[in-house]
Design a protein around this motif. Structure first.
Motif, PDB file in Angstrom:
ATOM      1  N   LEU A 145      23.323  32.515  -3.199  1.00 47.45           N
ATOM      2  CA  LEU A 145      23.015  32.152  -1.814  1.00 47.45           C
ATOM      3  C   LEU A 145      24.058  32.696  -0.851  1.00 47.45           C
ATOM      4  CD1 LEU A 145      21.765  28.467  -2.185  1.00 47.45           C
ATOM      5  CD2 LEU A 145      20.404  30.452  -1.494  1.00 47.45           C
ATOM      6  N   LEU A 146      25.319  32.651  -1.244  1.00 46.11           N
ATOM      7  CA  LEU A 146      26.367  33.179  -0.368  1.00 46.11           C
ATOM      8  C   LEU A 146      26.236  34.683  -0.198  1.00 46.11           C
ATOM      9  CD1 LEU A 146      29.486  31.115  -1.535  1.00 46.11           C
ATOM     10  CD2 LEU A 146      28.056  30.753   0.492  1.00 46.11           C
ATOM     11  N   HIS A 147      25.702  35.346  -1.229  1.00 46.58           N
ATOM     12  CA  HIS A 147      25.506  36.797  -1.129  1.00 46.58           C
ATOM     13  C   HIS A 147      24.249  37.143  -0.340  1.00 46.58           C
ATOM     14  CE1 HIS A 147      25.884  40.985  -2.168  1.00 46.58           C
ATOM     15  NE2 HIS A 147      24.696  40.997  -2.758  1.00 46.58           N
ATOM     16  N   HIS A 148      23.230  36.287  -0.404  1.00 48.82           N
ATOM     17  CA  HIS A 148      21.983  36.523   0.331  1.00 48.82           C
ATOM     18  C   HIS A 148      21.994  35.643   1.586  1.00 48.82           C
ATOM     19  CE1 HIS A 148      21.007  37.850  -3.776  1.00 48.82           C
ATOM     20  NE2 HIS A 148      20.127  38.651  -3.219  1.00 48.82           N
ATOM     21  N   ALA A 149      22.710  36.114   2.583  1.00 54.25           N
ATOM     22  CA  ALA A 149      22.956  35.302   3.781  1.00 54.25           C
ATOM     23  C   ALA A 149      21.665  34.882   4.475  1.00 54.25           C
ATOM     24  CB  ALA A 149      23.849  36.078   4.756  1.00 54.25           C
ATOM     25  N   ASP A 150      20.638  35.734   4.432  1.00 54.72           N
ATOM     26  CA  ASP A 150      19.390  35.386   5.101  1.00 54.72           C
ATOM     27  C   ASP A 150      18.711  34.197   4.421  1.00 54.72           C
ATOM     28  OD1 ASP A 150      18.934  36.969   2.818  1.00 54.72           O
ATOM     29  OD2 ASP A 150      16.973  37.625   3.562  1.00 54.72           O
ATOM     30  N   LEU A 152      20.258  31.856   2.596  1.00 50.98           N
ATOM     31  CA  LEU A 152      21.076  30.676   2.860  1.00 50.98           C
ATOM     32  C   LEU A 152      20.812  30.145   4.263  1.00 50.98           C
ATOM     33  CD1 LEU A 152      23.286  28.680   2.099  1.00 50.98           C
ATOM     34  CD2 LEU A 152      24.984  30.394   2.788  1.00 50.98           C
ATOM     35  N   ALA A 153      20.684  31.045   5.234  1.00 47.66           N
ATOM     36  CA  ALA A 153      20.404  30.623   6.606  1.00 47.66           C
ATOM     37  C   ALA A 153      19.044  29.940   6.709  1.00 47.66           C
ATOM     38  CB  ALA A 153      20.474  31.832   7.546  1.00 47.66           C
ATOM     39  N   ALA A 154      18.059  30.475   5.993  1.00 40.87           N
ATOM     40  CA  ALA A 154      16.726  29.867   6.011  1.00 40.87           C
ATOM     41  C   ALA A 154      16.748  28.475   5.408  1.00 40.87           C
ATOM     42  CB  ALA A 154      15.746  30.763   5.258  1.00 40.87           C
ATOM     43  N   LEU A 155      17.536  28.302   4.358  1.00 42.48           N
ATOM     44  CA  LEU A 155      17.637  26.987   3.713  1.00 42.48           C
ATOM     45  C   LEU A 155      18.376  26.003   4.612  1.00 42.48           C
ATOM     46  CD1 LEU A 155      17.208  25.161   1.285  1.00 42.48           C
ATOM     47  CD2 LEU A 155      19.236  26.176   0.226  1.00 42.48           C
ATOM     48  N   ARG A 156      19.422  26.455   5.273  1.00 43.94           N
ATOM     49  CA  ARG A 156      20.140  25.573   6.194  1.00 43.94           C
ATOM     50  C   ARG A 156      19.262  25.178   7.375  1.00 43.94           C
ATOM     51  NH1 ARG A 156      25.281  24.623   5.265  1.00 43.94           N
ATOM     52  NH2 ARG A 156      26.634  26.069   4.096  1.00 43.94           N
ATOM     53  N   ALA A 157      18.420  26.100   7.813  1.00 43.72           N
ATOM     54  CA  ALA A 157      17.553  25.826   8.958  1.00 43.72           C
ATOM     55  C   ALA A 157      16.456  24.835   8.599  1.00 43.72           C
ATOM     56  CB  ALA A 157      16.939  27.126   9.475  1.00 43.72           C
ATOM     57  N   ASP A 158      16.076  24.788   7.334  1.00 41.09           N
ATOM     58  CA  ASP A 158      15.001  23.887   6.897  1.00 41.09           C
ATOM     59  C   ASP A 158      15.345  23.314   5.527  1.00 41.09           C
ATOM     60  OD1 ASP A 158      12.720  22.513   6.323  1.00 41.09           O
ATOM     61  OD2 ASP A 158      11.348  24.222   6.489  1.00 41.09           O
ATOM     62  N   LEU A 200      30.598  27.407   4.510  1.00 38.83           N
ATOM     63  CA  LEU A 200      31.025  27.795   3.169  1.00 38.83           C
ATOM     64  C   LEU A 200      30.853  29.296   2.962  1.00 38.83           C
ATOM     65  CD1 LEU A 200      31.957  26.418   0.441  1.00 38.83           C
ATOM     66  CD2 LEU A 200      29.572  26.644  -0.278  1.00 38.83           C
ATOM     67  N   GLY A 201      31.842  29.922   2.359  1.00 41.05           N
ATOM     68  CA  GLY A 201      31.761  31.355   2.087  1.00 41.05           C
ATOM     69  C   GLY A 201      32.619  31.728   0.899  1.00 41.05           C
ATOM     70  N   LEU A 202      32.465  32.964   0.427  1.00 38.67           N
ATOM     71  CA  LEU A 202      33.304  33.452  -0.658  1.00 38.67           C
ATOM     72  C   LEU A 202      34.723  33.668  -0.155  1.00 38.67           C
ATOM     73  CD1 LEU A 202      31.020  36.114  -2.421  1.00 38.67           C
ATOM     74  CD2 LEU A 202      31.638  33.842  -3.269  1.00 38.67           C
ATOM     75  N   ALA A 203      35.705  33.305  -0.993  1.00 36.47           N
ATOM     76  CA  ALA A 203      37.101  33.494  -0.627  1.00 36.47           C
ATOM     77  C   ALA A 203      37.642  34.823  -1.148  1.00 36.47           C
ATOM     78  CB  ALA A 203      37.946  32.338  -1.167  1.00 36.47           C
ATOM     79  N   VAL A 204      36.826  35.552  -1.913  1.00 30.38           N
ATOM     80  CA  VAL A 204      37.184  36.876  -2.425  1.00 30.38           C
ATOM     81  C   VAL A 204      36.012  37.808  -2.163  1.00 30.38           C
ATOM     82  CG1 VAL A 204      38.728  35.957  -4.203  1.00 30.38           C
ATOM     83  CG2 VAL A 204      36.301  36.348  -4.741  1.00 30.38           C
ATOM     84  N   ASP A 205      36.228  39.088  -2.353  1.00 32.34           N
ATOM     85  CA  ASP A 205      35.127  40.031  -2.223  1.00 32.34           C
ATOM     86  C   ASP A 205      34.082  39.762  -3.298  1.00 32.34           C
ATOM     87  OD1 ASP A 205      36.307  41.285  -0.082  1.00 32.34           O
ATOM     88  OD2 ASP A 205      37.238  42.867  -1.303  1.00 32.34           O
ATOM     89  N   PHE A 206      32.849  40.095  -2.986  1.00 31.76           N
ATOM     90  CA  PHE A 206      31.720  39.868  -3.897  1.00 31.76           C
ATOM     91  C   PHE A 206      32.001  40.421  -5.284  1.00 31.76           C
ATOM     92  CE2 PHE A 206      27.640  41.644  -5.533  1.00 31.76           C
ATOM     93  CZ  PHE A 206      26.959  40.452  -5.747  1.00 31.76           C
TER      94      PHE A 206
END
Length: 397
Positions: free
Chosen positions: A251-256, A258-264, A370-376
């Motif tokens: 989810l952190l890698h697929h920002a779109d 994650l945003a859709a889930l947060r929105a609904d 929430l986000g990754l603290a290191v590169d992917f």
């Protein structure tokens, strides 16, 4: 056979979320393909969805360890056949499998699992507090996913989490292909002795847990009961922990998404099913052995042939799922095979869903940034265990 692939090729995961690319060509050309097993046996591997369901639901295929050929090595060694282990019903066929599993079916119904939601949410909230106390950044695996999964499962089974040091390391070491064999065996022995001790405690003082109810039923020996507890712990702990941790990673890698889930947030249940399909952390240890000659996918599987079913490949079959390589939380995912299929379908899947729901919900609510603290690319992966996992997931907020 020149067209037989090596058992190592289904291991060759090169991407964080995708099964090996060889499955894309196999599904098109040979959804039932020949494969050379670690012991030299030339059997089969299934990558297509419909064929996977056919194998897993056909009683002419056995799951017995007494006759099968293991599709993987364990710490680099060929795994030999071995006799049935009393109570370890996952590697049994009916009627023995039926007898053992029936004793547990009522413990893992959707209704009973849903009754544990409040407790799972409470545990998730406590682990959120642990993360906040630790401070950002933190390892989501060690501080959240592992303890949430293990605490909830332990309470259901009847293992005192206050004594987790006596059993919690064993499943981690068993699933880790790089673990020291002697250390793993020592941990297994320690855990088995502890389970026997808990069984004895429940004989003397029953509590409201699975072990107590099985003791009261009087149908199992101590050996059977301890092995059954071992099975539940080893099958239900790291799989759920990995699905949660790798799911957050995805989810952190697929920002779109994650945003859709947060929105609904009402999409959470559908998102969990899609993550289970998309990731399929049970990656390559599902196999069966033909009890007779069987016509399958235009081929004759001979008696004694072992057939490995790739659940990750089947869950990426475009004949079943549109654009299967994409993560899409709005997708219709009914029928995915992340929990297997047939009589050996995961007994604890309802509990796993409760834990995942509680875990994802708590994280989304507590850490809106929430986000990754290191590169992917720096997130360490465990690629060759029977359960695909991240070794750690450094996150920040």
């Amino acid at each position: 056979m020149s067209d037989a692939i090596s058992f190592e090729e289904p291991w060759a995961r090169t991407h964080q979320f995708d099964p090996p690319a060889i499955f894309d060509s196999l599904r098109k050309e040979r959804p039932l393909a020949r494969m050379v097993y670690p012991d030299g046996h030339v059997g089969w591997i299934v990558s297509g969805y419909e064929l996977a369901r056919a194998v897993l639901s056909d009683p002419r295929f056995s799951h017995s360890t007494e006759i099968g050929h293991f599709p993987v090595t364990h710490r680099g060694q060929v795994m030999p056949n071995h006799p049935r282990i009393p109570g370890m019903f996952i590697h049994m066929d009916p009627p023995d499998h039926t007898r053992y599993r029936r004793l547990l079916t009522g413990e893992f119904t959707a209704r009973r699992a849903n009754r544990l939601m409040a407790r799972a949410q409470a545990v998730a909230a406590e682990q959120i507090d642990v993360m906040r106390e630790h401070g950002s950044p933190a390892d989501l695996v060690a501080n959240f996913a592992k303890p949430l999964s293990l605490r909830v499962l332990s309470e259901l089974v009847g293992l005192p989490y206050s004594e987790v040091d006596r059993y919690g390391h064993a499943p981690t070491l068993l699933h880790d292909p790089d673990a020291d064999p002697q250390e793993a065996m020592a941990a297994m022995g320690q855990a088995g002795a502890f389970f026997a001790e808990v069984v004895e405690r429940r004989h003397k003082q029953p509590e409201d847990d699975l072990i107590s109810r099985l003791v009261a039923g009087g149908q199992l020996t101590t050996e059977e009961l301890c092995n059954m507890v071992t099975l539940l712990l080893f099958a239900g702990y790291e799989t759920t922990e990995s699905a949660l941790a790798v799911g957050v990673f995805a989810l952190l890698h697929h920002a779109d998404q994650l945003a859709a889930l947060r929105a609904d947030p009402s999409k959470l249940d559908a998102a969990i099913e899609e993550l289970l399909r998309y990731l399929t952390v049970n990656q390559y240890d599902t196999y069966r052995t033909a009890l007779e000659d069987i016509e399958l996918g235009g081929e004759t599987v001979k008696k004694g042939d072992s057939v490995t079913v790739s659940l990750p490949a089947a869950n990426r079959d475009p004949a079943k799922f549109r654009c299967p390589a994409e993560l899409d939380i709005d997708r219709e995912t009914s029928g995915h095979l992340a929990f297997g299929f047939g009589i050996h379908q995961c007994l604890g899947q309802n509990l796993a869903r409760v834990e995942l729901r509680a875990g994802f919900s708590a994280l989304l609510d507590a850490f809106p940034d929430l986000g990754l603290a290191v590169d992917f690319e720096e997130v360490p992966l465990r690629l060759k265990g029977s359960v695909f996992a991240v070794k750690s997931l450094p996150v920040s907020w």
